[in-house]
Scaffold this motif. Structure first.
Motif, PDB file in Angstrom:
ATOM      1  N   VAL A  17      29.490  20.277  26.093  1.00 63.19           N
ATOM      2  CA  VAL A  17      28.084  20.014  25.808  1.00 63.19           C
ATOM      3  C   VAL A  17      27.835  20.325  24.339  1.00 63.19           C
ATOM      4  CG1 VAL A  17      25.699  20.704  26.269  1.00 63.19           C
ATOM      5  CG2 VAL A  17      27.343  20.566  28.159  1.00 63.19           C
ATOM      6  N   VAL A  18      27.125  19.440  23.657  1.00 63.75           N
ATOM      7  CA  VAL A  18      26.670  19.699  22.289  1.00 63.75           C
ATOM      8  C   VAL A  18      25.184  20.022  22.331  1.00 63.75           C
ATOM      9  CG1 VAL A  18      26.153  18.651  20.052  1.00 63.75           C
ATOM     10  CG2 VAL A  18      28.406  18.343  21.079  1.00 63.75           C
ATOM     11  N   ASP A  19      24.823  21.192  21.816  1.00 61.47           N
ATOM     12  CA  ASP A  19      23.417  21.592  21.708  1.00 61.47           C
ATOM     13  C   ASP A  19      23.061  21.610  20.226  1.00 61.47           C
ATOM     14  OD1 ASP A  19      20.910  22.703  21.736  1.00 61.47           O
ATOM     15  OD2 ASP A  19      21.396  24.322  23.126  1.00 61.47           O
ATOM     16  N   GLY A  20      22.479  20.527  19.744  1.00 64.46           N
ATOM     17  CA  GLY A  20      22.112  20.413  18.341  1.00 64.46           C
ATOM     18  C   GLY A  20      20.702  20.921  18.109  1.00 64.46           C
ATOM     19  N   GLY A  21      20.573  21.950  17.297  1.00 63.70           N
ATOM     20  CA  GLY A  21      19.294  22.634  17.132  1.00 63.70           C
ATOM     21  C   GLY A  21      19.135  23.665  18.226  1.00 63.70           C
ATOM     22  N   ALA A  22      20.133  24.544  18.336  1.00 59.30           N
ATOM     23  CA  ALA A  22      20.184  25.498  19.454  1.00 59.30           C
ATOM     24  C   ALA A  22      19.140  26.604  19.334  1.00 59.30           C
ATOM     25  CB  ALA A  22      21.579  26.113  19.548  1.00 59.30           C
TER      26      ALA A  22
ATOM     27  N   VAL B  35      20.928  26.780  25.435  1.00 53.69           N
ATOM     28  CA  VAL B  35      22.317  27.180  25.705  1.00 53.69           C
ATOM     29  C   VAL B  35      22.402  27.828  27.079  1.00 53.69           C
ATOM     30  CG1 VAL B  35      24.230  28.656  24.990  1.00 53.69           C
ATOM     31  CG2 VAL B  35      22.881  27.444  23.267  1.00 53.69           C
ATOM     32  N   ASP B  36      21.466  28.714  27.383  1.00 50.02           N
ATOM     33  CA  ASP B  36      21.432  29.355  28.695  1.00 50.02           C
ATOM     34  C   ASP B  36      21.266  28.328  29.816  1.00 50.02           C
ATOM     35  OD1 ASP B  36      21.838  32.045  28.045  1.00 50.02           O
ATOM     36  OD2 ASP B  36      19.719  32.389  27.626  1.00 50.02           O
ATOM     37  N   ARG B  37      20.419  27.323  29.584  1.00 52.80           N
ATOM     38  CA  ARG B  37      20.233  26.287  30.610  1.00 52.80           C
ATOM     39  C   ARG B  37      21.537  25.551  30.875  1.00 52.80           C
ATOM     40  NH1 ARG B  37      15.552  24.075  32.166  1.00 52.80           N
ATOM     41  NH2 ARG B  37      16.887  23.539  33.938  1.00 52.80           N
ATOM     42  N   PHE B  38      22.239  25.194  29.813  1.00 51.28           N
ATOM     43  CA  PHE B  38      23.493  24.460  29.985  1.00 51.28           C
ATOM     44  C   PHE B  38      24.558  25.317  30.663  1.00 51.28           C
ATOM     45  CE2 PHE B  38      22.053  21.666  26.326  1.00 51.28           C
ATOM     46  CZ  PHE B  38      21.860  20.556  27.124  1.00 51.28           C
ATOM     47  N   LEU B  39      24.613  26.591  30.343  1.00 43.95           N
ATOM     48  CA  LEU B  39      25.586  27.470  30.990  1.00 43.95           C
ATOM     49  C   LEU B  39      25.325  27.565  32.490  1.00 43.95           C
ATOM     50  CD1 LEU B  39      25.777  30.380  28.393  1.00 43.95           C
ATOM     51  CD2 LEU B  39      27.575  28.713  28.902  1.00 43.95           C
ATOM     52  N   ALA B  40      24.054  27.570  32.866  1.00 46.15           N
ATOM     53  CA  ALA B  40      23.702  27.640  34.288  1.00 46.15           C
ATOM     54  C   ALA B  40      24.009  26.328  35.006  1.00 46.15           C
ATOM     55  CB  ALA B  40      22.224  27.991  34.440  1.00 46.15           C
ATOM     56  N   LEU B  41      23.752  25.208  34.343  1.00 47.90           N
ATOM     57  CA  LEU B  41      23.950  23.903  34.968  1.00 47.90           C
ATOM     58  C   LEU B  41      25.411  23.471  34.976  1.00 47.90           C
ATOM     59  CD1 LEU B  41      20.909  22.034  33.398  1.00 47.90           C
ATOM     60  CD2 LEU B  41      21.158  22.660  35.801  1.00 47.90           C
ATOM     61  N   TYR B  42      26.133  23.840  33.911  1.00 50.27           N
ATOM     62  CA  TYR B  42      27.525  23.424  33.752  1.00 50.27           C
ATOM     63  C   TYR B  42      28.392  24.656  33.480  1.00 50.27           C
ATOM     64  CZ  TYR B  42      25.177  18.926  32.908  1.00 50.27           C
ATOM     65  OH  TYR B  42      24.396  17.793  33.006  1.00 50.27           O
TER      66      TYR B  42
ATOM     67  N   HIS C 167      31.370  25.479  33.879  1.00 53.62           N
ATOM     68  CA  HIS C 167      32.747  25.333  33.423  1.00 53.62           C
ATOM     69  C   HIS C 167      32.852  24.615  32.076  1.00 53.62           C
ATOM     70  CE1 HIS C 167      33.848  26.775  37.357  1.00 53.62           C
ATOM     71  NE2 HIS C 167      33.227  25.769  37.941  1.00 53.62           N
ATOM     72  N   ALA C 168      31.717  24.319  31.476  1.00 57.58           N
ATOM     73  CA  ALA C 168      31.714  23.571  30.222  1.00 57.58           C
ATOM     74  C   ALA C 168      31.781  24.504  29.018  1.00 57.58           C
ATOM     75  CB  ALA C 168      30.459  22.713  30.127  1.00 57.58           C
ATOM     76  N   LEU C 169      32.273  23.968  27.906  1.00 56.59           N
ATOM     77  CA  LEU C 169      32.147  24.622  26.606  1.00 56.59           C
ATOM     78  C   LEU C 169      30.872  24.096  25.965  1.00 56.59           C
ATOM     79  CD1 LEU C 169      33.141  26.294  24.170  1.00 56.59           C
ATOM     80  CD2 LEU C 169      34.344  24.226  23.399  1.00 56.59           C
ATOM     81  N   VAL C 170      29.965  25.003  25.627  1.00 52.24           N
ATOM     82  CA  VAL C 170      28.725  24.627  24.950  1.00 52.24           C
ATOM     83  C   VAL C 170      28.899  24.896  23.457  1.00 52.24           C
ATOM     84  CG1 VAL C 170      26.243  25.015  24.756  1.00 52.24           C
ATOM     85  CG2 VAL C 170      27.359  25.186  26.995  1.00 52.24           C
ATOM     86  N   ARG C 171      28.844  23.831  22.682  1.00 55.52           N
ATOM     87  CA  ARG C 171      28.946  23.943  21.231  1.00 55.52           C
ATOM     88  C   ARG C 171      27.521  23.954  20.672  1.00 55.52           C
ATOM     89  NH1 ARG C 171      34.236  22.542  19.204  1.00 55.52           N
ATOM     90  NH2 ARG C 171      33.221  22.235  17.182  1.00 55.52           N
TER      91      ARG C 171
ATOM     92  N   ALA D  72      35.098  13.060  23.127  1.00 54.43           N
ATOM     93  CA  ALA D  72      33.657  12.880  23.267  1.00 54.43           C
ATOM     94  C   ALA D  72      33.055  14.007  24.111  1.00 54.43           C
ATOM     95  CB  ALA D  72      33.351  11.538  23.918  1.00 54.43           C
ATOM     96  N   PRO D  73      31.901  14.535  23.712  1.00 56.81           N
ATOM     97  CA  PRO D  73      31.194  15.471  24.587  1.00 56.81           C
ATOM     98  C   PRO D  73      30.599  14.706  25.761  1.00 56.81           C
ATOM     99  CG  PRO D  73      29.831  14.952  22.696  1.00 56.81           C
ATOM    100  CD  PRO D  73      31.166  14.264  22.472  1.00 56.81           C
ATOM    101  N   ASP D  74      30.463  15.367  26.887  1.00 56.25           N
ATOM    102  CA  ASP D  74      29.846  14.717  28.045  1.00 56.25           C
ATOM    103  C   ASP D  74      28.341  14.604  27.881  1.00 56.25           C
ATOM    104  OD1 ASP D  74      32.172  14.557  30.070  1.00 56.25           O
ATOM    105  OD2 ASP D  74      32.254  16.630  29.366  1.00 56.25           O
ATOM    106  N   VAL D  75      27.738  15.650  27.318  1.00 54.46           N
ATOM    107  CA  VAL D  75      26.282  15.751  27.209  1.00 54.46           C
ATOM    108  C   VAL D  75      25.931  16.166  25.790  1.00 54.46           C
ATOM    109  CG1 VAL D  75      24.247  17.051  27.974  1.00 54.46           C
ATOM    110  CG2 VAL D  75      25.957  16.306  29.650  1.00 54.46           C
ATOM    111  N   VAL D  76      24.883  15.545  25.243  1.00 55.04           N
ATOM    112  CA  VAL D  76      24.396  15.891  23.911  1.00 55.04           C
ATOM    113  C   VAL D  76      22.899  16.133  23.989  1.00 55.04           C
ATOM    114  CG1 VAL D  76      24.051  15.108  21.533  1.00 55.04           C
ATOM    115  CG2 VAL D  76      26.168  14.530  22.745  1.00 55.04           C
TER     116      VAL D  76
END
Length: 220
Positions: free
Chosen positions: A29-34, A40-47, A49-53, A137-141
């Motif tokens: 996952v790419v979080d642009g403007g984190a 970031v916390d939302r993505f960690l909860a939803l995914y 097993h993902a790496l959040v950049r 490619a990231p899965d989610v941006v």
């Protein structure tokens, strides 16, 4: 302003919608403007097993992000801005730091007239392309870049072909000098195989028109 033709999804959660459509099998996952790390916390909860950049160019916030997630192996903090060309650009840091931008503020000053919006300082920041940062490619941006979202999307290059979903702030009236407006961003995404699932968290103007929203793009 003409009525926008895309569906407004007021009160609904684009993150939950995104996760239902993509499923849990997300690697990056790419979080642009984190910013402060809420998304970031939302993505960690939803995914889980993902790496959040997490990309955050404002040095003070980037340091806080790095400290906050120092012991979280699923998060990589990058203290740089995203764009279409590698460069060093000037970040306009406003008193309300979340409105800081690589572009000069215009309509955003009226949108948030109830907040302190003066220019606090300027900072030179590194700008990178995502296709120079990522091997795959990231899965989610997710992009909340105060008018610089399309530049960041262009920086994906051919990697955009592997992206499953994009959550991107769009404006229908100019908030920053020279920013592409919503129809241009949406047309660019549609030309690359995406459709607008809906406009979330719409921001109404004085006459009730939508001046900004978070557009969720999914594969057509």
């Amino acid at each position: 302003m003409e009525k926008i033709p895309w569906t407004l999804r007021t009160g609904l959660d684009p993150f939950e919608r995104m996760a239902r459509i993509t499923g849990p099998d997300v690697a990056c996952v790419v979080d642009g403007g984190a910013n402060k790390g809420r998304t970031v916390d939302r993505f960690l909860a939803l995914y889980p097993h993902a790496l959040v950049r997490a990309y955050e160019p404002l040095p003070r916030l980037a340091r806080k992000l790095a400290k906050r997630f120092a012991d979280t192996p699923g998060v990589l903090v990058r203290p740089v801005a995203l764009g279409s060309s590698p460069a060093v650009l000037t970040l306009n840091v406003l008193e309300s730091a979340t409105c800081s931008s690589l572009l000069d503020p215009t309509g955003i000053l009226e949108k948030h007239a109830d907040k302190p919006m003066g220019l606090a300082q300027t900072v030179d920041v590194d700008v990178v392309r995502l296709d120079a940062e990522l091997a795959d490619a990231p899965d989610v941006v997710k992009l909340d870049l105060q008018g610089f979202e399309l530049e960041a999307l262009k920086g994906l290059g051919e990697l955009i072909g592997g992206v499953k979903a994009v959550l991107c702030e769009v404006s229908f009236t100019s908030m920053y000098r020279g920013q592409p407006l919503g129809p241009e961003v949406i047309a660019w995404m549609e030309a690359r195989g995406f459709r607008v699932d809906g406009l979330y968290a719409p921001w109404p103007g004085k006459d009730g028109e939508t001046v900004a929203a978070d557009a969720l793009f999914m594969r057509a």
